[in-house]
Scaffold this motif. Structure first.
Motif, PDB file in Angstrom:
ATOM      1  N   GLU A 132       0.821  -1.216   0.000  1.00  0.00           N
ATOM      2  CA  GLU A 132       0.000   0.000   0.000  1.00  0.00           C
ATOM      3  C   GLU A 132       0.854   1.265   0.000  1.00  0.00           C
ATOM      4  O   GLU A 132       0.502   2.256  -0.648  1.00  0.00           O
ATOM      5  CB  GLU A 132      -0.967  -0.014   1.180  1.00  0.00           C
ATOM      6  N   LEU A 133       1.978   1.250   0.701  1.00  0.00           N
ATOM      7  CA  LEU A 133       2.876   2.408   0.683  1.00  0.00           C
ATOM      8  C   LEU A 133       3.437   2.650  -0.722  1.00  0.00           C
ATOM      9  O   LEU A 133       3.502   3.796  -1.182  1.00  0.00           O
ATOM     10  CB  LEU A 133       4.023   2.226   1.668  1.00  0.00           C
ATOM     11  N   VAL A 134       3.830   1.583  -1.392  1.00  0.00           N
ATOM     12  CA  VAL A 134       4.362   1.721  -2.751  1.00  0.00           C
ATOM     13  C   VAL A 134       3.271   2.268  -3.676  1.00  0.00           C
ATOM     14  O   VAL A 134       3.521   3.177  -4.481  1.00  0.00           O
ATOM     15  CB  VAL A 134       4.922   0.376  -3.275  1.00  0.00           C
ATOM     16  N   LYS A 151       9.332   7.922  -7.765  1.00  0.00           N
ATOM     17  CA  LYS A 151       8.503   6.914  -8.441  1.00  0.00           C
ATOM     18  C   LYS A 151       9.354   5.980  -9.288  1.00  0.00           C
ATOM     19  O   LYS A 151       9.104   4.771  -9.329  1.00  0.00           O
ATOM     20  CB  LYS A 151       7.440   7.595  -9.308  1.00  0.00           C
ATOM     21  N   GLN A 152      10.360   6.518  -9.940  1.00  0.00           N
ATOM     22  CA  GLN A 152      11.262   5.707 -10.748  1.00  0.00           C
ATOM     23  C   GLN A 152      11.940   4.638  -9.881  1.00  0.00           C
ATOM     24  O   GLN A 152      12.031   3.478 -10.260  1.00  0.00           O
ATOM     25  CB  GLN A 152      12.311   6.622 -11.378  1.00  0.00           C
ATOM     26  N   ARG A 153      12.413   5.033  -8.724  1.00  0.00           N
ATOM     27  CA  ARG A 153      13.078   4.095  -7.812  1.00  0.00           C
ATOM     28  C   ARG A 153      12.076   3.065  -7.287  1.00  0.00           C
ATOM     29  O   ARG A 153      12.378   1.886  -7.199  1.00  0.00           O
ATOM     30  CB  ARG A 153      13.729   4.867  -6.667  1.00  0.00           C
ATOM     31  N   PRO A 175       4.101  17.161  -6.632  1.00  0.00           N
ATOM     32  CA  PRO A 175       5.306  17.376  -7.435  1.00  0.00           C
ATOM     33  C   PRO A 175       6.578  16.885  -6.745  1.00  0.00           C
ATOM     34  O   PRO A 175       7.565  16.555  -7.395  1.00  0.00           O
ATOM     35  CB  PRO A 175       5.351  18.891  -7.643  1.00  0.00           C
ATOM     36  N   THR A 176       6.542  16.835  -5.406  1.00  0.00           N
ATOM     37  CA  THR A 176       7.685  16.327  -4.644  1.00  0.00           C
ATOM     38  C   THR A 176       7.174  15.365  -3.581  1.00  0.00           C
ATOM     39  O   THR A 176       6.014  15.442  -3.171  1.00  0.00           O
ATOM     40  CB  THR A 176       8.475  17.458  -3.949  1.00  0.00           C
ATOM     41  N   LEU A 177       8.069  14.479  -3.162  1.00  0.00           N
ATOM     42  CA  LEU A 177       7.752  13.541  -2.080  1.00  0.00           C
ATOM     43  C   LEU A 177       8.869  13.616  -1.057  1.00  0.00           C
ATOM     44  O   LEU A 177      10.035  13.803  -1.413  1.00  0.00           O
ATOM     45  CB  LEU A 177       7.616  12.120  -2.630  1.00  0.00           C
ATOM     46  N   ARG A 178       8.517  13.466   0.190  1.00  0.00           N
ATOM     47  CA  ARG A 178       9.481  13.588   1.280  1.00  0.00           C
ATOM     48  C   ARG A 178      10.075  12.216   1.596  1.00  0.00           C
ATOM     49  O   ARG A 178       9.374  11.302   2.004  1.00  0.00           O
ATOM     50  CB  ARG A 178       8.795  14.171   2.503  1.00  0.00           C
ATOM     51  N   VAL A 204       2.795   5.980  -3.155  1.00  0.00           N
ATOM     52  CA  VAL A 204       3.836   6.781  -3.818  1.00  0.00           C
ATOM     53  C   VAL A 204       3.586   6.854  -5.319  1.00  0.00           C
ATOM     54  O   VAL A 204       3.611   7.934  -5.913  1.00  0.00           O
ATOM     55  CB  VAL A 204       5.242   6.197  -3.522  1.00  0.00           C
ATOM     56  N   LEU A 205       3.352   5.710  -5.937  1.00  0.00           N
ATOM     57  CA  LEU A 205       3.171   5.693  -7.390  1.00  0.00           C
ATOM     58  C   LEU A 205       1.909   6.429  -7.826  1.00  0.00           C
ATOM     59  O   LEU A 205       1.860   6.968  -8.930  1.00  0.00           O
ATOM     60  CB  LEU A 205       3.156   4.253  -7.901  1.00  0.00           C
ATOM     61  N   GLY A 206       0.922   6.477  -6.959  1.00  0.00           N
ATOM     62  CA  GLY A 206      -0.321   7.167  -7.289  1.00  0.00           C
ATOM     63  C   GLY A 206      -0.343   8.630  -6.891  1.00  0.00           C
ATOM     64  O   GLY A 206      -1.293   9.352  -7.201  1.00  0.00           O
TER      65      GLY A 206
END
Length: 117
Positions: free
Chosen positions: A35-37, A61-63, A46-49, A40-42
């Motif tokens: 669910e965490l992944v 998201k690429q990682r 514009p930025t994620l911490r 992130v993908l959803g």
């Protein structure tokens, strides 16, 4: 990409071999990491911490798209060995998942050296 949450979830489940992981880990660990992944993908932010830094969402998201079953196993194993109190478990797990592809190899190499060195 225009994927809805269900499609993202199914894609991630395939990438991480969810069914086998879920059978190997009797608790909610695999489901929670899944669910965490997907979160992130959803994300549309514009930025994620990650690790206290705001990173471009596309980079994160690429990682996260590179994660597979061995990365999830590694994260679960590392969590099981953590004895420190974690105040923000979501942030901790996001950082662990983000770092898994680049830290897993050195982690296991060090463990082998420790055991057989």
């Amino acid at each position: 990409m225009g994927m809805d949450r269900y499609e993202l979830r199914e894609e991630v489940k395939a990438n991480i071999d969810f069914e086998n992981l879920w059978r190997a880990h009797p608790y909610d660990d695999v489901e929670s990491l899944l669910e965490l992944v997907v979160d992130v993908l959803g994300s549309t932010a514009p930025t994620l911490r990650i690790a206290g830094e705001s990173l471009p969402a596309d980079t994160v998201k690429q990682r996260f798209r590179k994660l597979n079953s061995t990365h999830i196993e590694y994260t679960i194993e590392a969590m099981s060995q953590t004895t420190t109190k974690i105040n923000n478990i979501r942030a901790y797990l996001l950082t662990a998942l983000y770092n898994a592809p680049v830290t897993m190899g050195p982690y296991y190499s060090a463990a082998v050296r420790h055991d057989f060195g």
